[in-house]
Design a protein around this motif. Structure first.
Motif, short mmCIF file in Angstrom:
data_model
loop_
_atom_site.label_atom_id
_atom_site.label_comp_id
_atom_site.label_asym_id
_atom_site.label_seq_id
_atom_site.Cartn_x
_atom_site.Cartn_y
_atom_site.Cartn_z
N ASP A 139 15.30 -62.30 -70.84
CA ASP A 139 15.58 -60.82 -70.21
C ASP A 139 15.85 -61.02 -68.82
N VAL A 170 0.32 -67.12 -75.99
CA VAL A 170 0.12 -65.71 -75.83
C VAL A 170 -0.64 -65.05 -76.79
N GLY A 207 5.84 -53.79 -81.23
CA GLY A 207 6.47 -55.32 -81.54
C GLY A 207 5.48 -56.13 -82.60
N ALA A 208 6.13 -56.37 -83.49
CA ALA A 208 5.29 -57.41 -84.44
C ALA A 208 6.06 -58.80 -85.02
N GLY A 209 6.43 -59.19 -83.63
CA GLY A 209 7.30 -60.58 -84.36
C GLY A 209 6.31 -61.71 -84.24
N GLY A 248 3.40 -60.69 -81.86
CA GLY A 248 2.39 -59.60 -82.43
C GLY A 248 1.80 -59.61 -83.64
N TYR A 287 4.16 -50.95 -84.59
CA TYR A 287 5.38 -50.37 -84.24
C TYR A 287 6.69 -51.29 -84.27
N ASP A 288 7.55 -51.28 -84.84
CA ASP A 288 8.63 -52.31 -84.81
C ASP A 288 9.83 -51.92 -85.79
N ASN A 329 4.15 -56.31 -77.18
CA ASN A 329 4.60 -57.65 -77.51
C ASN A 329 6.07 -57.69 -78.18
N PRO A 359 10.29 -57.82 -76.78
CA PRO A 359 11.12 -58.41 -75.70
C PRO A 359 11.48 -57.00 -74.93
N THR A 384 13.57 -51.14 -74.39
CA THR A 384 12.19 -51.00 -74.04
C THR A 384 11.71 -51.31 -72.70
N THR A 393 1.35 -58.42 -72.37
CA THR A 393 1.72 -59.85 -71.78
C THR A 393 3.04 -60.19 -72.25
N ASN A 400 0.02 -60.15 -67.78
CA ASN A 400 0.55 -61.01 -66.77
C ASN A 400 1.37 -60.15 -65.92
N GLY A 456 1.76 -67.91 -71.30
CA GLY A 456 2.57 -68.70 -72.11
C GLY A 456 2.86 -70.06 -71.61
N ALA A 482 16.14 -59.50 -81.94
CA ALA A 482 14.94 -58.85 -81.42
C ALA A 482 15.32 -58.16 -80.12
P1 NAD Z 1 10.03 -62.37 -81.61
O1 NAD Z 1 11.50 -62.12 -81.52
O2 NAD Z 1 9.31 -63.10 -82.50
O3 NAD Z 1 9.46 -60.59 -81.83
C1 NAD Z 1 9.96 -59.44 -80.97
C2 NAD Z 1 9.67 -58.47 -82.09
O4 NAD Z 1 9.83 -57.19 -81.13
C3 NAD Z 1 10.70 -58.30 -83.16
O5 NAD Z 1 10.02 -58.03 -84.48
C4 NAD Z 1 11.47 -57.11 -82.77
O6 NAD Z 1 12.06 -56.39 -83.97
C5 NAD Z 1 10.51 -56.31 -82.05
N1 NAD Z 1 11.21 -55.27 -80.85
C6 NAD Z 1 12.10 -55.43 -80.33
N2 NAD Z 1 12.52 -54.15 -79.80
C7 NAD Z 1 11.62 -53.17 -79.95
C8 NAD Z 1 11.40 -52.00 -79.96
N3 NAD Z 1 12.04 -51.15 -79.00
N4 NAD Z 1 10.06 -51.30 -80.44
C9 NAD Z 1 9.27 -52.18 -81.08
N5 NAD Z 1 9.55 -53.54 -81.25
C10 NAD Z 1 10.68 -54.11 -80.80
O7 NAD Z 1 9.59 -62.48 -80.24
P2 NAD Z 1 7.96 -63.34 -79.67
O8 NAD Z 1 8.03 -64.58 -79.80
O9 NAD Z 1 6.97 -62.43 -80.45
O10 NAD Z 1 8.10 -62.78 -78.44
C11 NAD Z 1 8.06 -61.24 -77.81
C12 NAD Z 1 8.10 -61.20 -76.30
O11 NAD Z 1 6.98 -61.90 -75.49
C13 NAD Z 1 9.43 -62.16 -75.62
O12 NAD Z 1 10.62 -61.62 -75.80
C14 NAD Z 1 8.62 -62.13 -74.14
O13 NAD Z 1 9.45 -61.21 -73.61
C15 NAD Z 1 7.33 -62.16 -74.41
N6 NAD Z 1 6.66 -63.38 -73.94
C16 NAD Z 1 5.79 -63.48 -73.20
C17 NAD Z 1 5.09 -64.82 -72.69
C18 NAD Z 1 4.13 -64.82 -71.61
O14 NAD Z 1 3.99 -66.01 -71.16
N7 NAD Z 1 3.72 -63.72 -71.22
C19 NAD Z 1 5.46 -65.98 -73.52
C20 NAD Z 1 6.41 -65.78 -74.86
C21 NAD Z 1 6.86 -64.57 -74.78
#
Ligand code: NAD
Length: 364
Positions: free
Chosen positions: A99, A124, A172-174, A177, A195-196, A228, A230, A235, A256, A282, A318, A360
């Motif tokens: 981002d 994370v 977010g359940a990627g 999540g 919620y995703d 969880n 992006p 968002t 986070t 964080n 992370g 995502a």
């Molecule tokens: P991912 O792409 O595997 O999963 C993200 C999920 O969020 C997807 O399932 C997507 O459909 C969902 N999503 C997107 N927009 C949404 C919305 N409006 N409402 C609900 N769900 C929504 O990504 P990931 O690996 O799980 O990472 C997620 C985010 O966590 C990253 O983009 C990053 O910003 C953050 N992150 C933070 C750290 C840290 O050090 N704190 C480290 C890694 C990632």
């Protein structure tokens, strides 16, 4: 010869003593020698200087073909800078979460954006579970009491609970999540919600017994909400004053993902008033999109009415040493693929040439 610019953070004494701190200017993701041996130039010194027109970032982005940066000390690549970066072809996020780049501008200018998907998702997820526990069990004020030399159990116990029997929901359940949900299963929560817009595969949802909710207002039932997803247009500011009114009174919020998904002042006000019992995560970027967070950032010190509920830390969940090894290796292979014209791992491609490849970063 390709010109590669890397914006990393100053690791200071710690980075001199600990070579596994790869995300630092000192240790250069472990790629400096390799890159030179391939005949490419890692601009000047790898730099941490990234704010303002005189920063190394803004000076060197004009010539760079590849930008490498981490979400922990990101070079913020705005549309304006992209327009000046005439040679830029590839942005590599050494970590997860891109981002800090204007992704729509990257699409328009046919600049690819890749991240090292999955590289720190376990790091994370573990941090999220830890943060949930430390808030629900009122850990931080208990430890502070011990350091102060005091001992008044009732002052802590009056706001300490078990996680068992609570309702926990993730936005977010990627990768992260879902790993949080998996790690919560043995805690015997009352219910796990998610919620995703992308539903989990049925077998995955069944494995953790998670129920999908289609309206965030359903999170009124949650004792704990964890963010969880992006940061993108859909968002930014999602957890705001209006949504917080729909949270259960006294809920705990763990973010986070990215700071700017939560409205800074609304969260602080909700914690202060007791609408939230706790906020943790964080301090990552914020509504002004800067990291490190300013010294007077309200999230550093805001407390609930009983003087606890703050579990904030700098952006490190992370970037454990385990995670750094994975994202440094991943960044190197993305760069190597690019330099040798080999195909990239599709799961790492956020923006391909002229289009989003990842689903995502918002529904389009
Ligand atoms: P991912 O792409 O595997 O999963 C993200 C999920 O969020 C997807 O399932 C997507 O459909 C969902 N999503 C997107 N927009 C949404 C919305 N409006 N409402 C609900 N769900 C929504 O990504 P990931 O690996 O799980 O990472 C997620 C985010 O966590 C990253 O983009 C990053 O910003 C953050 N992150 C933070 C750290 C840290 O050090 N704190 C480290 C890694 C990632």
């Amino acid at each position: 010869m390709k010109v590669v610019l890397a914006i990393l953070y100053e690791g200071g004494q710690a980075a001199k003593e600990e070579p596994r701190l790869l995300g630092t200017v000192e240790n250069k993701l472990g790629i400096a020698e390799w890159l030179t041996s391939q005949g490419h130039e890692l601009i000047g010194k790898v730099s941490s200087s990234k704010e303002g027109p005189d920063s190394d970032f803004q000076k060197h982005i004009v010539d760079a073909e590849v930008l490498i940066t981490t979400p922990f000390h990101p070079g913020y690549l705005t549309r304006d800078l992209i327009e000046k970066a005439k040679n830029l072809k590839l942005c590599i996020t050494a970590g997860v979460g891109s981002d800090h780049i204007d992704l729509n501008a990257a699409v328009d200018h046919r600049i690819q954006v890749l991240e090292v998907s999955g590289s720190n998702v376990v790091s994370v997820a573990e941090h999220v579970v830890m943060s949930i526990l430390l808030l629900v069990r009122n850990f931080v004020p208990a430890h502070e009491m011990i350091e102060r030399g005091d001992w008044q159990v009732s002052d802590i116990a009056r706001n300490a609970f078990d996680l068992e029997g609570k309702v926990v929901g993730t936005i977010g359940a990627g990768r992260i999540g879902y790993r949080v949900l998996q790690r919560l299963v043995p805690f015997d929560t009352k219910e796990l919600l998610y919620y995703d817009y992308a539903p989990l595969p049925a077998a995955a949802a069944e494995a953790v017994k998670a129920r999908r909710v289609e309206d965030l207002k359903a999170y009124l039932q949650c004792d704990v909400v964890t963010v969880n997803c992006p940061l993108h247009e859909g968002t930014r500011g999602l957890v705001n004053e209006e949504l917080l009114k729909h949270f259960k009174k006294g809920a705990w919020l763990v973010n986070t993902a990215r700071g700017a998904i939560c409205d800074k002042d609304a969260v602080a006000a909700a914690l202060k008033s007791g609408q939230l019992s706790g906020y943790s995560g964080n301090i990552i970027g914020d509504v002004w999109n800067v990291q490190p967070a300013p010294k007077d950032h309200v999230w550093r010190t805001v407390k609930n009415p009983l003087g606890g509920g703050n579990g904030m830390v700098p952006h490190y969940s992370g970037t454990t040493l385990d995670a750094q090894a994975r994202y440094a290796n991943g960044a190197k292979s993305i760069l190597e693929n690019y330099l040798l014209n080999k195909p990239q791992d599709p799961q790492n491609i956020i923006v391909g040439i002229g289009k989003y490849e990842s689903k995502a970063y918002g529904q389009r």
